[in-house]
Motif scaffolding. Sequence first.
Motif, PDB file in Angstrom:
ATOM      1  N   HIS A  27      -6.786 -11.069  -5.397  1.00 46.39           N
ATOM      2  CA  HIS A  27      -6.945  -9.748  -5.924  1.00 46.39           C
ATOM      3  C   HIS A  27      -6.987  -8.732  -4.770  1.00 46.39           C
ATOM      4  O   HIS A  27      -6.986  -7.498  -5.046  1.00 46.39           O
ATOM      5  N   ARG A  28      -7.107  -8.881  -3.754  1.00 47.12           N
ATOM      6  CA  ARG A  28      -6.885  -7.976  -2.400  1.00 47.12           C
ATOM      7  C   ARG A  28      -5.336  -7.683  -1.980  1.00 47.12           C
ATOM      8  O   ARG A  28      -4.950  -7.025  -1.140  1.00 47.12           O
ATOM      9  N   THR A  29      -4.423  -8.222  -2.995  1.00 47.26           N
ATOM     10  CA  THR A  29      -3.047  -8.162  -2.522  1.00 47.26           C
ATOM     11  C   THR A  29      -2.671  -6.988  -3.015  1.00 47.26           C
ATOM     12  O   THR A  29      -2.801  -6.473  -4.099  1.00 47.26           O
ATOM     13  N   THR A  30      -2.020  -6.269  -1.960  1.00 49.68           N
ATOM     14  CA  THR A  30      -1.480  -5.006  -2.482  1.00 49.68           C
ATOM     15  C   THR A  30      -0.154  -4.794  -3.069  1.00 49.68           C
ATOM     16  O   THR A  30       0.648  -6.081  -2.885  1.00 49.68           O
ATOM     17  N   LEU A  31       0.215  -4.005  -3.857  1.00 49.08           N
ATOM     18  CA  LEU A  31       1.434  -4.055  -4.597  1.00 49.08           C
ATOM     19  C   LEU A  31       2.771  -4.314  -3.432  1.00 49.08           C
ATOM     20  O   LEU A  31       3.522  -4.965  -3.648  1.00 49.08           O
ATOM     21  N   LEU A  32       2.563  -3.360  -2.174  1.00 48.72           N
ATOM     22  CA  LEU A  32       3.625  -3.453  -1.250  1.00 48.72           C
ATOM     23  C   LEU A  32       3.697  -4.904  -0.720  1.00 48.72           C
ATOM     24  O   LEU A  32       4.807  -5.365  -0.661  1.00 48.72           O
ATOM     25  N   ASP A  33       2.575  -5.486  -0.635  1.00 49.14           N
ATOM     26  CA  ASP A  33       2.908  -7.093  -0.083  1.00 49.14           C
ATOM     27  C   ASP A  33       3.282  -7.866  -1.076  1.00 49.14           C
ATOM     28  O   ASP A  33       4.103  -8.874  -0.809  1.00 49.14           O
ATOM     29  N   ASP A  49       0.388   1.455   6.531  1.00 48.80           N
ATOM     30  CA  ASP A  49      -0.553   0.577   5.814  1.00 48.80           C
ATOM     31  C   ASP A  49      -1.853   1.381   5.619  1.00 48.80           C
ATOM     32  O   ASP A  49      -2.604   0.569   5.294  1.00 48.80           O
ATOM     33  N   GLN A  50      -1.908   2.753   5.496  1.00 50.42           N
ATOM     34  CA  GLN A  50      -3.002   3.233   5.343  1.00 50.42           C
ATOM     35  C   GLN A  50      -2.824   4.341   4.266  1.00 50.42           C
ATOM     36  O   GLN A  50      -3.984   5.299   4.063  1.00 50.42           O
ATOM     37  N   GLY A  51      -1.592   4.451   3.660  1.00 54.35           N
ATOM     38  CA  GLY A  51      -1.488   5.625   2.552  1.00 54.35           C
ATOM     39  C   GLY A  51      -1.269   6.954   3.275  1.00 54.35           C
ATOM     40  O   GLY A  51      -1.196   8.160   2.336  1.00 54.35           O
ATOM     41  N   GLN A  52      -0.811   7.130   4.429  1.00 59.70           N
ATOM     42  CA  GLN A  52      -0.669   8.195   5.097  1.00 59.70           C
ATOM     43  C   GLN A  52       0.895   8.759   5.477  1.00 59.70           C
ATOM     44  O   GLN A  52       0.964  10.017   5.536  1.00 59.70           O
ATOM     45  N   CYS A  53       1.793   7.994   5.243  1.00 61.79           N
ATOM     46  CA  CYS A  53       3.053   8.350   5.629  1.00 61.79           C
ATOM     47  C   CYS A  53       3.901   8.077   4.426  1.00 61.79           C
ATOM     48  O   CYS A  53       5.102   8.687   4.462  1.00 61.79           O
ATOM     49  N   VAL A  66       1.698   5.306  -3.577  1.00 67.19           N
ATOM     50  CA  VAL A  66       1.766   4.463  -2.252  1.00 67.19           C
ATOM     51  C   VAL A  66       1.338   3.269  -2.579  1.00 67.19           C
ATOM     52  O   VAL A  66       0.147   3.031  -2.976  1.00 67.19           O
ATOM     53  N   SER A  67       2.360   2.211  -2.366  1.00 64.92           N
ATOM     54  CA  SER A  67       2.082   1.068  -2.960  1.00 64.92           C
ATOM     55  C   SER A  67       1.221   0.152  -1.906  1.00 64.92           C
ATOM     56  O   SER A  67       0.529  -1.056  -2.171  1.00 64.92           O
ATOM     57  N   CYS A  68       1.027   0.618  -0.642  1.00 67.62           N
ATOM     58  CA  CYS A  68      -0.092   0.001   0.253  1.00 67.62           C
ATOM     59  C   CYS A  68      -1.400   0.075  -0.113  1.00 67.62           C
ATOM     60  O   CYS A  68      -2.431  -0.713   0.430  1.00 67.62           O
ATOM     61  N   LEU A  69      -1.659   1.132  -0.943  1.00 70.14           N
ATOM     62  CA  LEU A  69      -3.135   1.785  -1.439  1.00 70.14           C
ATOM     63  C   LEU A  69      -3.321   1.146  -2.745  1.00 70.14           C
ATOM     64  O   LEU A  69      -4.278   1.336  -3.443  1.00 70.14           O
ATOM     65  N   THR A  70      -2.232   0.328  -3.375  1.00 71.47           N
ATOM     66  CA  THR A  70      -2.454   0.051  -4.884  1.00 71.47           C
ATOM     67  C   THR A  70      -2.444  -1.380  -4.824  1.00 71.47           C
ATOM     68  O   THR A  70      -1.598  -2.142  -4.513  1.00 71.47           O
ATOM     69  N   LEU A  71      -3.385  -1.837  -5.681  1.00 67.50           N
ATOM     70  CA  LEU A  71      -3.699  -3.407  -5.762  1.00 67.50           C
ATOM     71  C   LEU A  71      -2.685  -4.115  -6.688  1.00 67.50           C
ATOM     72  O   LEU A  71      -2.376  -3.236  -7.657  1.00 67.50           O
ATOM     73  N   ALA A  72      -2.032  -5.179  -6.635  1.00 66.95           N
ATOM     74  CA  ALA A  72      -1.002  -5.554  -7.223  1.00 66.95           C
ATOM     75  C   ALA A  72      -1.694  -5.678  -8.652  1.00 66.95           C
ATOM     76  O   ALA A  72      -0.660  -5.696  -9.677  1.00 66.95           O
ATOM     77  N   GLU A 146       8.695  24.691  -2.215  1.00 64.39           N
ATOM     78  CA  GLU A 146       8.036  23.857  -3.326  1.00 64.39           C
ATOM     79  C   GLU A 146       8.516  22.415  -2.833  1.00 64.39           C
ATOM     80  O   GLU A 146       7.489  21.709  -2.815  1.00 64.39           O
ATOM     81  N   ILE A 147       9.634  22.256  -2.353  1.00 69.51           N
ATOM     82  CA  ILE A 147      10.079  21.040  -2.058  1.00 69.51           C
ATOM     83  C   ILE A 147       9.212  20.130  -0.799  1.00 69.51           C
ATOM     84  O   ILE A 147       8.643  19.227  -0.900  1.00 69.51           O
ATOM     85  N   ARG A 148       9.074  21.290   0.356  1.00 63.54           N
ATOM     86  CA  ARG A 148       8.400  20.678   1.410  1.00 63.54           C
ATOM     87  C   ARG A 148       7.014  20.321   0.911  1.00 63.54           C
ATOM     88  O   ARG A 148       6.466  19.386   1.306  1.00 63.54           O
ATOM     89  N   GLU A 149       6.221  21.271   0.239  1.00 63.85           N
ATOM     90  CA  GLU A 149       4.846  20.732  -0.139  1.00 63.85           C
ATOM     91  C   GLU A 149       4.832  19.699  -1.158  1.00 63.85           C
ATOM     92  O   GLU A 149       3.944  18.982  -0.920  1.00 63.85           O
ATOM     93  N   ARG A 150       5.861  19.502  -1.979  1.00 65.93           N
ATOM     94  CA  ARG A 150       5.728  18.251  -2.887  1.00 65.93           C
ATOM     95  C   ARG A 150       6.097  16.957  -2.068  1.00 65.93           C
ATOM     96  O   ARG A 150       5.688  15.989  -2.719  1.00 65.93           O
ATOM     97  N   LEU A 151       6.796  17.121  -1.032  1.00 66.11           N
ATOM     98  CA  LEU A 151       7.056  15.858  -0.299  1.00 66.11           C
ATOM     99  C   LEU A 151       6.464  15.716   0.768  1.00 66.11           C
ATOM    100  O   LEU A 151       6.477  14.862   1.727  1.00 66.11           O
ATOM    101  N   SER A 152       5.424  16.439   0.870  1.00 68.84           N
ATOM    102  CA  SER A 152       4.420  16.688   2.040  1.00 68.84           C
ATOM    103  C   SER A 152       3.562  15.127   2.501  1.00 68.84           C
ATOM    104  O   SER A 152       3.074  14.927   3.710  1.00 68.84           O
ATOM    105  N   GLY A 153       3.497  14.370   1.456  1.00 68.93           N
ATOM    106  CA  GLY A 153       2.960  12.906   1.659  1.00 68.93           C
ATOM    107  C   GLY A 153       3.926  12.010   2.363  1.00 68.93           C
ATOM    108  O   GLY A 153       3.450  10.985   2.437  1.00 68.93           O
TER     109      GLY A 153
END
Length: 188
Positions: A27-33, A49-53, A66-72, A146-153
């Motif tokens: 249950h703890r497996t992330t979608l990324l993994d 691996d913290q949803g920041q990049c 962000v698949s590192c914070l999404t549980l599979a 607009e593009i820069r703001e929308r891609l800021s994550g």
Amino acid sequence: MAPEPSPTSSAITLHINGEKHHLSVDHRTTLLDALRERLDLTGTKKGCDQGQCGACTVLVDRRRVVSCLTLAVTAQDREVTTVEGLADGDDLHPVQQAFLDLDGYQCGYCTPGQICSAIALIEEHAAGWPSAVTPDATPAPLTPDEIRERLSGNLCRCGAYVSIVQAVAHAATTHGRRPAPTTEEGAA
């Protein structure tokens, strides 16, 4: 007698790039993994691996996550699209082609997440969703701000932002707004 299922794992079905994948996951497996380690879909990158990049950004039901914070287990029976599922055979998705044509990458590590995020942002903008820089929360042109703001994550450690913004603008205006593939469209 069949063994009792573990109370900490589940059998799930993931719909990824138009194909069904049956997995038993903790249950703890992330979608990324699950994508990288269980299904060998290594286009999606593990950055912080913290949803920041944003390097691990994929599309789930055509919305970026962000698949590192999404549980599979939360992706059960939802349509997941990774960078591997964007092209139509040998024809790159218009955003992929724009990144290639306009050098929207350097080392390429962040590129899959940037591309998935760019596809979603073009659709969000076309649907009239405002961003933090949209004046008066009304539909506005897809400007570089607009593009820069929308891609800021999505971070690029190489600093290819100028080319990334140009590639997104080019894809949005020149190539139209081709949506992410769905199962019905025969995603690869």
